[in-house]
Write an enzyme that holds these catalytic residues in place. Structure first.
Site, PDB file in Angstrom:
ATOM      1  N   GLY A  47      49.692  92.915  72.876  1.00 11.76           N
ATOM      2  CA  GLY A  47      49.534  94.126  72.088  1.00 11.76           C
ATOM      3  C   GLY A  47      50.254  93.998  70.757  1.00 11.76           C
ATOM      4  N   ALA A  48      49.595  94.426  69.698  1.00  6.17           N
ATOM      5  CA  ALA A  48      50.205  94.393  68.361  1.00  6.17           C
ATOM      6  C   ALA A  48      50.155  95.780  67.750  1.00  6.17           C
ATOM      7  CB  ALA A  48      49.493  93.377  67.474  1.00  6.17           C
ATOM      8  N   GLY A  49      50.451  96.785  68.590  1.00  7.31           N
ATOM      9  CA  GLY A  49      50.487  98.165  68.124  1.00  7.31           C
ATOM     10  C   GLY A  49      51.879  98.546  67.664  1.00  7.31           C
ATOM     11  N   GLY A  50      52.221  99.825  67.833  1.00 11.43           N
ATOM     12  CA  GLY A  50      53.482 100.319  67.322  1.00 11.43           C
ATOM     13  C   GLY A  50      54.701  99.666  67.931  1.00 11.43           C
ATOM     14  N   VAL A  51      54.643  99.345  69.219  1.00  8.79           N
ATOM     15  CA  VAL A  51      55.792  98.733  69.896  1.00  8.79           C
ATOM     16  C   VAL A  51      55.704  97.209  69.863  1.00  8.79           C
ATOM     17  CG1 VAL A  51      57.039  98.491  72.075  1.00  8.79           C
ATOM     18  CG2 VAL A  51      56.174 100.732  71.377  1.00  8.79           C
ATOM     19  N   GLY A  52      54.607  96.651  70.385  1.00 12.91           N
ATOM     20  CA  GLY A  52      54.464  95.199  70.421  1.00 12.91           C
ATOM     21  C   GLY A  52      54.443  94.570  69.045  1.00 12.91           C
ATOM     22  N   GLU A  55      49.096 108.847  79.294  1.00 10.05           N
ATOM     23  CA  GLU A  55      49.702 108.139  80.424  1.00 10.05           C
ATOM     24  C   GLU A  55      50.124 109.128  81.512  1.00 10.05           C
ATOM     25  OE1 GLU A  55      51.566 104.074  78.695  1.00 10.05           O
ATOM     26  OE2 GLU A  55      52.717 105.868  78.196  1.00 10.05           O
ATOM     27  N   ASN A  67      56.853 102.912  79.434  1.00 12.15           N
ATOM     28  CA  ASN A  67      57.556 104.043  80.019  1.00 12.15           C
ATOM     29  C   ASN A  67      57.215 104.164  81.493  1.00 12.15           C
ATOM     30  OD1 ASN A  67      58.851 104.982  77.643  1.00 12.15           O
ATOM     31  ND2 ASN A  67      56.940 105.942  76.976  1.00 12.15           N
ATOM     32  N   LYS A  94      65.567 107.109  81.381  1.00 12.05           N
ATOM     33  CA  LYS A  94      64.573 107.342  80.334  1.00 12.05           C
ATOM     34  C   LYS A  94      63.314 107.983  80.924  1.00 12.05           C
ATOM     35  CE  LYS A  94      61.781 105.540  76.629  1.00 12.05           C
ATOM     36  NZ  LYS A  94      61.033 104.436  76.038  1.00 12.05           N
TER      37      LYS A  94
END
Length: 303
Positions: free
Chosen positions: A7-12, A267, A101, A184
């Site tokens: 994944g190359a989104g907001g986190v990855g 999610e 999460n 969390k």
């Protein structure tokens, strides 16, 4: 040490970009549409911690290669396909670090791989893609936490610590990662639950006595489920979770509420459905949690 970031989104995209920026060997496993976008524009990060722009190494499912560290930063509802996609890239000594999460994904990962290959991981960051596919980091926090389940500083943890050293992100090696994950989870499930239920940011909800009561009740119900599962969720943790919620920006929206506003999949099953399953199995009443989940199910059915 070769990294594969799923994944190359907001986190990855963010943590993979920071690792690449330091000079680590990083490859991104992405879908065709995202690959075409990245080939055209490169991976771009806008952040007060420092902007990044470079042409990333990309790989697609079905290609060959072996990686030492696999960072999973996809949405939880895509995990089944992600597991199948990454299997060919994992060797016997590979380590998997999920930055998702909740907890259900660990059960899936333990079933697909050996538990010894999976570290505990979590992150605290607000970052998302814009319509050009560029990453915007909008929070002061960009913290990534991981560790062995037994808390030991093993040889592979020391190697990872070296690889992450100097990266422009706050990276923490935890000696109590499972406790961190559940802590969390409690907060995210409560924050996402209350904001999606009332379709409002935290501020207007917590500004009313009824809203505060509903938030506290939801936190209490989640903690009751966790305690019955053997998780140390004492009253102090309930108070801390609510206190954290009240300290946040008046206009703070959970990422799940933003997903709903944008017509995207949530999610909810992964976070709230998992807790409902446990509550039912334990014969626990959780009326607010059930209402939160019912609201999410109706949204998913209608979108």
């Amino acid at each position: 040490m070769k990294f594969l970031v799923v994944g190359a989104g907001g986190v990855g995209g963010y943590i993979g970009g920071r690792l690449s920026e330091k000079g680590n060997d990083v490859t991104f496993l992405v879908r065709q549409k995202r690959a075409e976008q990245l080939k055209k524009t490169g991976l771009v990060i806008h952040s007060e911690k420092g902007n990044v722009s470079f042409q990333p190494e990309l790989i697609s499912a079905g290609e060959t290669g072996q990686f030492d560290v696999v960072i999973i930063a996809s949405k939880a509802y895509s995990l089944g396909q992600v597991i199948e996609d990454v299997k060919p890239f994992i060797h016997q000594e590979s380590v998997i670090i999920p930055f998702l999460n909740g907890y259900r994904h660990y059960e899936q990962l333990f079933a697909a791989f050996s538990k010894e290959q999976v570290l505990g991981g979590l992150c605290f960051i607000e970052s998302a893609l814009d319509n050009k596919g560029e990453i915007h980091h909008t929070s002061a926090s960009h913290r990534f936490v991981f560790g062995e389940w037994n808390g030991e500083r093993t040889e592979r943890i020391r190697a990872l610590e070296e690889a992450f050293s100097g990266v422009k992100a706050e990276v923490i090696i935890s000696g109590h990662i499972e406790k961190d994950i559940w802590k969390k989870y409690l907060f995210i499930a409560a924050q996402a639950g209350i904001t999606t239920l009332f379709q409002r940011p935290l501020g207007p909800i917590l500004a009313t006595e009824a809203g505060r009561h509903t938030a506290q009740t939801l936190i209490g119900e989640i903690c009751t489920v966790l305690r019955k599962e053997g998780v140390p969720a004492d009253p102090a943790l309930e108070e801390e979770s609510f206190r954290t919620m009240t300290s946040m920006s008046y206009h703070m929206k959970s990422s799940m509420l933003r997903d709903m506003e944008n017509g995207q999949t949530t999610e909810g099953d992964h976070l709230h459905g998992f807790l409902i399953e446990k509550a039912k199995r334990l014969s626990l009443a959780a009326p607010v949690l059930e209402t939160v989940y019912a609201n999410l199910q109706m949204y998913e059915a209608e979108k």
